[in-house]
Design a protein around this motif. Structure first.
Motif, PDB file in Angstrom:
ATOM      1  N   PHE A 174       0.698  -1.607   0.080  1.00  0.00           N
ATOM      2  CA  PHE A 174      -0.237  -0.103   0.435  1.00  0.00           C
ATOM      3  C   PHE A 174       0.703   1.110   0.127  1.00  0.00           C
ATOM      4  N   PHE A 184      12.296  -3.552   7.007  1.00  0.00           N
ATOM      5  CA  PHE A 184      10.887  -3.428   7.201  1.00  0.00           C
ATOM      6  C   PHE A 184      10.249  -5.247   7.032  1.00  0.00           C
ATOM      7  N   GLN A 201       1.251  -7.170   6.699  1.00  0.00           N
ATOM      8  CA  GLN A 201       1.989  -6.228   5.666  1.00  0.00           C
ATOM      9  C   GLN A 201       1.109  -5.499   5.274  1.00  0.00           C
ATOM     10  N   VAL A 202      -0.786  -4.873   5.824  1.00  0.00           N
ATOM     11  CA  VAL A 202      -1.682  -4.178   4.899  1.00  0.00           C
ATOM     12  C   VAL A 202      -1.019  -2.934   6.231  1.00  0.00           C
ATOM     13  N   ILE A 203      -1.339  -2.924   7.044  1.00  0.00           N
ATOM     14  CA  ILE A 203      -1.154  -2.226   8.469  1.00  0.00           C
ATOM     15  C   ILE A 203       0.961  -1.865   8.274  1.00  0.00           C
ATOM     16  N   LEU A 204       1.785  -2.234   7.942  1.00  0.00           N
ATOM     17  CA  LEU A 204       3.059  -2.461   8.165  1.00  0.00           C
ATOM     18  C   LEU A 204       3.271  -1.239   6.712  1.00  0.00           C
ATOM     19  N   ILE A 218       0.636   0.628   4.961  1.00  0.00           N
ATOM     20  CA  ILE A 218      -0.100   1.770   5.494  1.00  0.00           C
ATOM     21  C   ILE A 218       0.817   2.644   5.988  1.00  0.00           C
ATOM     22  N   GLY A 219       1.248   2.059   6.934  1.00  0.00           N
ATOM     23  CA  GLY A 219       2.237   3.401   7.900  1.00  0.00           C
ATOM     24  C   GLY A 219       3.429   4.112   7.601  1.00  0.00           C
ATOM     25  N   LEU A 220       3.923   2.779   6.066  1.00  0.00           N
ATOM     26  CA  LEU A 220       4.695   3.227   5.822  1.00  0.00           C
ATOM     27  C   LEU A 220       4.923   4.514   4.955  1.00  0.00           C
ATOM     28  N   LEU A 240       1.920   6.579   4.535  1.00  0.00           N
ATOM     29  CA  LEU A 240       1.750   7.408   5.999  1.00  0.00           C
ATOM     30  C   LEU A 240       3.044   8.258   6.764  1.00  0.00           C
ATOM     31  N   ILE A 241       4.081   7.085   6.730  1.00  0.00           N
ATOM     32  CA  ILE A 241       5.242   7.966   7.495  1.00  0.00           C
ATOM     33  C   ILE A 241       5.895   9.330   6.252  1.00  0.00           C
ATOM     34  N   ASN A 291       4.322  12.719   5.111  1.00  0.00           N
ATOM     35  CA  ASN A 291       4.119  13.258   6.337  1.00  0.00           C
ATOM     36  C   ASN A 291       5.701  13.658   6.364  1.00  0.00           C
ATOM     37  N   LEU A 292       6.334  13.157   6.616  1.00  0.00           N
ATOM     38  CA  LEU A 292       8.010  13.255   6.041  1.00  0.00           C
ATOM     39  C   LEU A 292       7.761  14.960   5.159  1.00  0.00           C
ATOM     40  N   LEU A 347       5.569  16.489   3.558  1.00  0.00           N
ATOM     41  CA  LEU A 347       4.813  17.188   4.904  1.00  0.00           C
ATOM     42  C   LEU A 347       5.436  18.705   5.208  1.00  0.00           C
ATOM     43  N   ILE A 348       6.099  17.543   6.109  1.00  0.00           N
ATOM     44  CA  ILE A 348       6.491  18.765   7.121  1.00  0.00           C
ATOM     45  C   ILE A 348       8.076  19.203   6.354  1.00  0.00           C
TER      46      ILE A 348
END
Lengths: 600, 293
Positions: free
Chosen positions: B37, B84, B98-101, B103-105, B107-108, B111-112, B114-115
Motif C-alpha cells: 500500500f 521492514f 503486511q497491510v498495516i505495515l 499503510i503505515g510506511l 503515511l510516514i 507526513n515527512l 509534508l513537514i
C-alpha cells in the motif's frame, strides 16, 4: 462477572475524567478518544471474521451526510437522522458485501478501498463537497446542541457502551463462533455448515450502522461541518485501523485500549508541536501501525494475555505449575466454551428424510477440468445406507477432487449429484453439511486459534445441534480426547488430530461420512484402531466413503471399491475383484511391471 | 471521431505511465505476495526527487534524471525491504501485518514530506512543457509522448532483465513457486529484496515520468493508489505483463470517459471497472484459476 469488570472500569474512568477536566481542549481530547473508540469497536466487528476493511469511511460519510441533509432540509432531529443513517448504511453494507464477500484475503481488502472513493467523488461533484450543520439552540437534547461540551462525552460514553455490549453479545453466541471460525479457516467453516456469507453480511451491516452512528456524534461534537473529503476520507480508516490494531484486532476491548493510548498522544503532540510539524498526528498513527506490525501484530491486549498466561503457567519454585500471585490470578483460564451457548436452545432445522428406495449418494457423469488439465471425466458410483465404499487410485487420479465436488467445495463442469434422492448440485457446502454430509480432509484441517472442544462446537453449531457444547464434549469423550478438550490445537499428535477431525465430522450425526486418507501418518497400532473407532461412532444407517492409499487396510473395511485412474472409473466392485484387476495393477504399477505382477 | 481520438490518444499515453507504475506493484505482489500500500508513496517520493533535481539549482531535466531516480529507489526499496518488509513475509497470519505495515510506511513518507516541503503544490516545467504537435488533426502533448516512450522503453528493459538475466530468472521462479525455487538453490531473501527494490524503482521511474504534467503534493499518491491497484488486478495480480496491459486500459478508460462525463468523476469509472473485474474475474483478464483446497 468477569465480563462486567472492563465495563465498570471504562465508565468510572471516563466519568471521573469528564468530571475532573474543565479545559475545553482536554474535554475535546476525551470526546475524540470516545468517538474513535466507538469507531474502532465498529470496525473491529468485521475483523472478528478476519476481514480487513479499508472502506469504512463510506459508512461514516453516509451517516454524516445523512443526518446533515435531513437536519438542513426539514429540521429533522439528529437522533432520527442517526437512526435513518444507520439503516441506510446497513443496507449499503449489504449491497456492497454480497458480491465482495466472495473475494478472499487481499481481494476483499482491495475491493473495499474503492467504495468511499467513488462516493466521495460523486458527492463532491454532483452534491455538496461541504455542508454546514445548522445551529438549533432551541432544544439541547432534541438537536444534540449541547452548550456544555461534557454532555457530548456522556452521550459518546453511552453509545460506546451500547456498541461494546453488542460486540460482547456477538462474542458469546454462535454468531461469534461463526466469525472466529471464518477468520481461522474459511474453507473448513463452510465444510461444517457455517454460512459464511450470511454471517459476514450480518457483521458488516452492524459494523456499518455503528460507523454511521459514530459519524453523527463526531460531526456534532467536534467537526461542526460535514466535509466530504473528511468524512469519506482515508484518514477515518487510518484511525480506525490504528486504534483497533494497537489494542487488539478482532478483540472487543482492543479499540478502547488503542484509543486510550493513541488519541491523547496524537492530540497533545499536535497541540504542542502541530504549528511547526503539520503531520504530527498522522505520524503517531503511522508509527503505531508500523510498530504493531513488526512487534505485536495481534495488538496489546493479546500480548498482555500471553504474558499473564506465561507467568501463570511458569513452573513455580516448588516445581508446581502456576506462579500464583497477582498476575497468575489475572491470567486467563483455559478457553471455556461460552456459557451463553450452553443455555441456547437453537431450533434444529429438521433434516429432510431419505426416501426408503433412494441410495444415500448417487454420482453421475461427473467431469471437472482445471484449465486444460482434465481431472475427472464421467465418474459415476452410488452408495446405499449403511454401506462402505473405498476409493483407490494413484496420486493425481482425482480422488480428492471428487470429494471436493461431492461436498461443493468445487463445482463440477458436468454431471449430477443426488443426495438422499435430492438433486444437490446447486446447493453450497454449508447446506449439504446440514443435510447430513460430513467429511475429513487429506491434510487435516482445524481452527488453530480455538481449543479442540470449540473446534467441535463450531461443527455442532453449523448443524444446529440443540446442546452444542454437551454434544461436542460427549463426542470428544468417545474418541478419547476428553482430557485435551480445552488445550491448544498445536499440542495434539497426528493421531489425536485425526480423532478430532472424526469427532468434528460425526457431531452432526451425518448420513454420509467422507474420509479422505484417514490412515495417512498413523502408525500400525493407530491404523488398526481407527476404523474400530469409526464403527463405534456411526449408526447402522451411515454410509461411509473412504479414500485410502493403504489398500490392505482399506479392503478389510469396505464392501466395495471404486478404482480411479486419470479421472476415470477403471473398475468398481467387490474389493478382491478390484485389486486383482489387471487394469488396476497397471494403473498403480505401470505396464512394465504387469508381467512381473502376474507371475507372483 | 476526431473528438474521440483526441481523448483516446492521451489515454493511451497516460496509460503507458500507469502501466509502468502498476508493473512495479505487480512485480512485488507476484514475487512475495505482499500488497504494497506504500507503492504510490514511493512514486510521490520519486516525484519530489525529480522536482528537487530540476528546481534545486541543478536544473536536471526530469527525463534525463531517470537513471539516477532508478538507482536511488532501487537502493531505497532494498533498504525498506531489509528494514521492514522481510519481517512480515510468508505465513498467512502476516497478511494483516503486511497491510498495516505498508499503510503505515506510506503515511510516514507523506507526513515527512509534508513537514519538509509543506503541502504547497510543486510543478516541474521544462521549456517544452506546454508544446505539442498535431499528428493527423490530433494534438499530442510532447511531455506526455516522452513519458509514454520512456515507460515503454523501461518496460522493455525490465522484460529483458526478467527473462534473460540469472537474477531475473530467479525472480520469475520465485514468483511462480517460491518453495520449489528454494529447492533449486534460489536465495529467497535476496530475490525478494531485489524484486522489492526493482518494483519500487519501476514505480519511481513512472513517477518521474509524470512530474512534467502532474503537480506534486505529499498526498498525490492517494490519487494513484487505486489506479495502480486497478491496473494490477485487471491484468491479474502478480503478472507484470498483465499489469502493463491493465495500466494502458485504465488510461484509456479514464480519458475516454470524459467524452460522456465530467473529468472530475473520471476515476469513478476506473473504480467501478476495478470492482467489476474483481467480481467477475478476480484472477484478472489473463490470470490463472487457483485450486480451491
Amino acid at each position: 462477572m468477569r465480563r462486567l469488570v472492563p465495563f465498570i472500569v471504562l465508565v468510572v474512568a471516563v466519568a471521573s475524567l469528564n468530571g475532573w477536566l474543565d479545559q475545553r481542549f482536554h474535554v475535546r481530547v476525551l470526546t475524540l478518544a470516545v468517538v474513535w473508540a466507538l469507531a474502532g469497536v465498529a470496525w473491529n466487528l468485521m475483523a472478528k471474521a478476519g476481514q480487513i476493511s479499508l472502506g469504512h469511511s463510506a459508512f461514516v460519510g453516509i451517516g454524516a451526510y445523512g443526518f446533515t441533509i435531513l437536519l438542513r432540509g426539514g429540521g429533522t432531529s439528529p437522533w432520527i437522522g442517526m437512526a435513518i443513517g444507520m439503516g441506510v448504511a446497513a443496507v449499503v453494507a449489504l449491497v456492497i458485501g454480497l458480491p465482495t464477500f466472495r473475494l478472499r484475503g487481499f481481494y476483499f481488502t482491495l475491493a473495499t478501498i474503492s467504495f468511499p472513493l467513488i462516493m466521495e467523488l460523486l458527492v463532491s461533484h454532483y452534491g455538496d463537497p461541504e455542508l454546514t450543520v445548522p445551529y438549533h439552540p432551541e432544544s439541547e437534547w432534541r438537536f444534540m446542541e449541547f452548550s456544555d461540551p461534557h454532555t457530548y462525552v456522556w452521550v459518546g460514553l453511552g453509545m460506546l457502551v451500547v456498541a461494546l455490549v453488542i460486540s460482547e453479545l456477538i462474542d458469546v453466541t454462535s454468531f461469534g463462533y461463526a466469525l472466529r471460525a471464518i477468520r481461522d479457516n474459511e474453507v473448513l467453516a463452510r465444510a461444517v455448515g457455517i454460512r459464511t456469507v450470511a454471517w459476514k453480511s450480518a457483521a458488516f451491516m452492524i459494523s456499518a450502522a455503528l460507523s454511521a452512528a459514530m459519524a453523527v456524534l463526531w460531526v456534532k461534537a467536534v467537526l461542526r461541518v460535514t466535509v466530504a473529503e473528511e468524512v469519506f476520507g482515508i484518514t477515518v480508516v487510518i484511525v480506525m485501523l490504528s486504534v483497533a490494531f494497537v489494542g487488539g484486532v478482532g478483540q472487543t476491548w482492543g479499540p478502547v485500549v488503542g484509543a486510550a493510548f493513541l488519541i491523547p498522544l496524537a492530540m497533545f503532540l499536535d497541540d504542542s508541536i502541530g504549528e511547526s510539524v503539520p503531520g504530527a498526528q498522522e505520524l503517531v498513527y503511522a508509527a503505531a501501525l508500523v510498530l504493531v506490525a513488526l512487534l505485536i501484530p495481534r495488538g496489546i491486549l493479546p500480548a498482555i494475555e500471553r504474558g499473564c498466561r506465561w507467568v501463570a503457567t511458569r513452573p513455580g519454585r516448588s516445581g508446581e505449575p502456576g506462579g500464583r500471585g497477582f498476575l497468575g490470578r489475572l491470567a486467563v483460564p483455559p478457553q471455556q466454551p461460552s456459557p451463553f451457548l450452553r443455555m441456547s436452545r437453537r431450533r434444529v432445522r429438521p433434516r429432510l428424510p431419505r426416501p426408503s428406495d433412494a441410495p444415500v449418494l448417487e454420482v453421475e457423469g461427473i467431469a471437472k477440468s482445471f484449465g486444460a488439465n482434465r481431472v475427472l471425466s464421467d465418474v459415476a458410483f452410488r452408495i446405499d445406507a449403511g454401506r462402505r465404499v473405498g476409493i483407490i487410485g494413484p496420486n493425481g487420479a482425482g480422488k480428492t477432487t471428487l470429494f471436493n465436488i461431492i461436498t461443493a467445495h468445487l463445482r463440477a463442469d458436468a454431471g449430477r449429484i443426488l443426495f438422499k434422492g435430492m438433486k444437490v448440485d446447486r446447493m453450497r457446502a454449508p447446506r449439504r453439511y446440514e443435510l447430513g454430509m460430513s467429511r475429513t480432509f487429506q491434510v487435516p484441517q482445524g481452527f488453530h486459534l480455538m481449543s479442540p472442544l470449540d473446534n467441535v462446537v463450531v461443527a455442532a453449531i453449523g448443524a444446529s445441534i440443540p446442546h452444542p457444547v454437551a454434544a461436542s464434549m460427549a463426542m470428544l469423550e468417545r474418541v478419547g480426547l476428553a482430557d485435551s478438550a480445552l488445550g491448544e490445537l498445536s499440542a495434539l499428535t497426528t493421531a489425536e488430530i485425526k480423532s478430532l477431525e472424526l469427532a468434528r465430522a460425526m457431531v452432526s450425526e451425518p448420513e454420509l461420512l467422507l474420509l479422505d486418507e484417514p490412515l495417512a501418518g498413523l502408525n500400525e497400532a493407530e491404523r488398526a484402531r481407527f476404523f474400530t473407532t469409526v464403527d463405534e461412532l456411526v449408526t447402522p444407517q451411515t454410509a461411509i466413503v473412504v479414500i485410502e492409499h493403504s489398500v490392505r487396510s482399506l479392503i478389510q473395511y469396505v464392501e466395495s471399491v471404486v478404482a480411479l485412474d486419470e479421472g476415470r472409473v477403471v473398475v468398481q466392485g467387490p474389493p478382491a475383484d478390484v485389486v486383482s484387476d489387471p487394469r488396476v495393477i497397471k494403473a498403480y504399477l505401470g505396464s512394465r511391471w504387469m508381467e512381473h505382477a502376474r507371475d507372483q | 471521431m476526431v473528438e474521440f481520438l483526441q481523448f483516446l490518444v492521451p489515454g493511451i499515453l497516460i496509460g503507458g505511465v500507469y502501466a509502468l507504475l502498476a508493473s512495479g506493484l505487480g512485480l512485488i505482489f507476484g514475487v512475495m505476495r505482499v500488497v504494497n500500500f506504500a507503492q504510490a508513496d514511493f512514486m510521490m517520493l520519486a516525484m519530489y526527487l525529480s522536482w528537487a533535481l530540476f528546481a534545486g539549482g541543478v536544473g536536471l531535466d526530469p527525463f534525463l534524471a531517470v537513471p539516477a531516480v532508478f538507482f536511488v529507489f532501487l537502493l531505497l526499496g532494498m533498504a525498506v525491504h531489509w528494514l521492514f518488509i522481510r519481517f512480515v513475509i510468508g505465513r498467512r497470519e502476516n497478511h494483516d501485518a503486511q497491510v498495516i505495515l505498508t499503510i503505515g510506511l506510506g503515511l510516514i513518507f507523506q507526513n515527512l514530506i509534508l513537514i519538509k516541503y509543506s503541502s504547497e503544490p510543486r510543478v516541474v516545467a521544462p521549456s517544452y512543457a506546454n508544446s505539442g504537435d498535431f499528428i493527423a488533426d490530433i494534438f499530442v502533448s510532447r511531455v506526455r509522448l516522452y513519458a509514454f516512450l520512456l515507460s515503454v522503453l523501461v518496460a522493455a528493459l525490465v522484460f529483458l532483465f526478467l527473462n534473460r538475466s540469472a537474477t531475473g530468472r530467479a525472480i520469475r521462479a520465485a514468483s511462480e513457486n517460491w518453495e520449489a525455487a528454494t529447492y533449486m538453490g534460489v536465495d529467497i531473501d535476496r530475490t525478494n529484496r531485489i524484486a522489492f527494490g526493482v518494483g519500487v524503482a519501476l514505480t519511481a521511474v513512472g513517477g518521474s515520468a509524470l512530474v512534467t504534467f502532474q503537480s506534486i503534493t505529499p498526498f498525490v499518491g492517494l490519487r494513484f493508489v487505486v489506479v495502480m491497484f486497478a491496473a494490477v488486478v485487471l491484468g491479474g495480480l502478480g503478472s507484470v505483463r498483465g499489469a502493463f496491459v491493465g495500466g494502458v486500459l485504465i488510461g484509456i478508460i479514464q480519458s475516454v470517459s470524459q467524452v460522456w462525463t465530467s473529468a472530475a468523476v473520471k476515476n469513478v469509472w476506473v473504480f467501478a471497472l476495478f470492482l467489476l473485474i474483481l467480481y467477475v474475474r478476480p484472477n484478472g483478464l489473463f490470470g490463472k484459476a487457483q485450486r480451491a483446497i
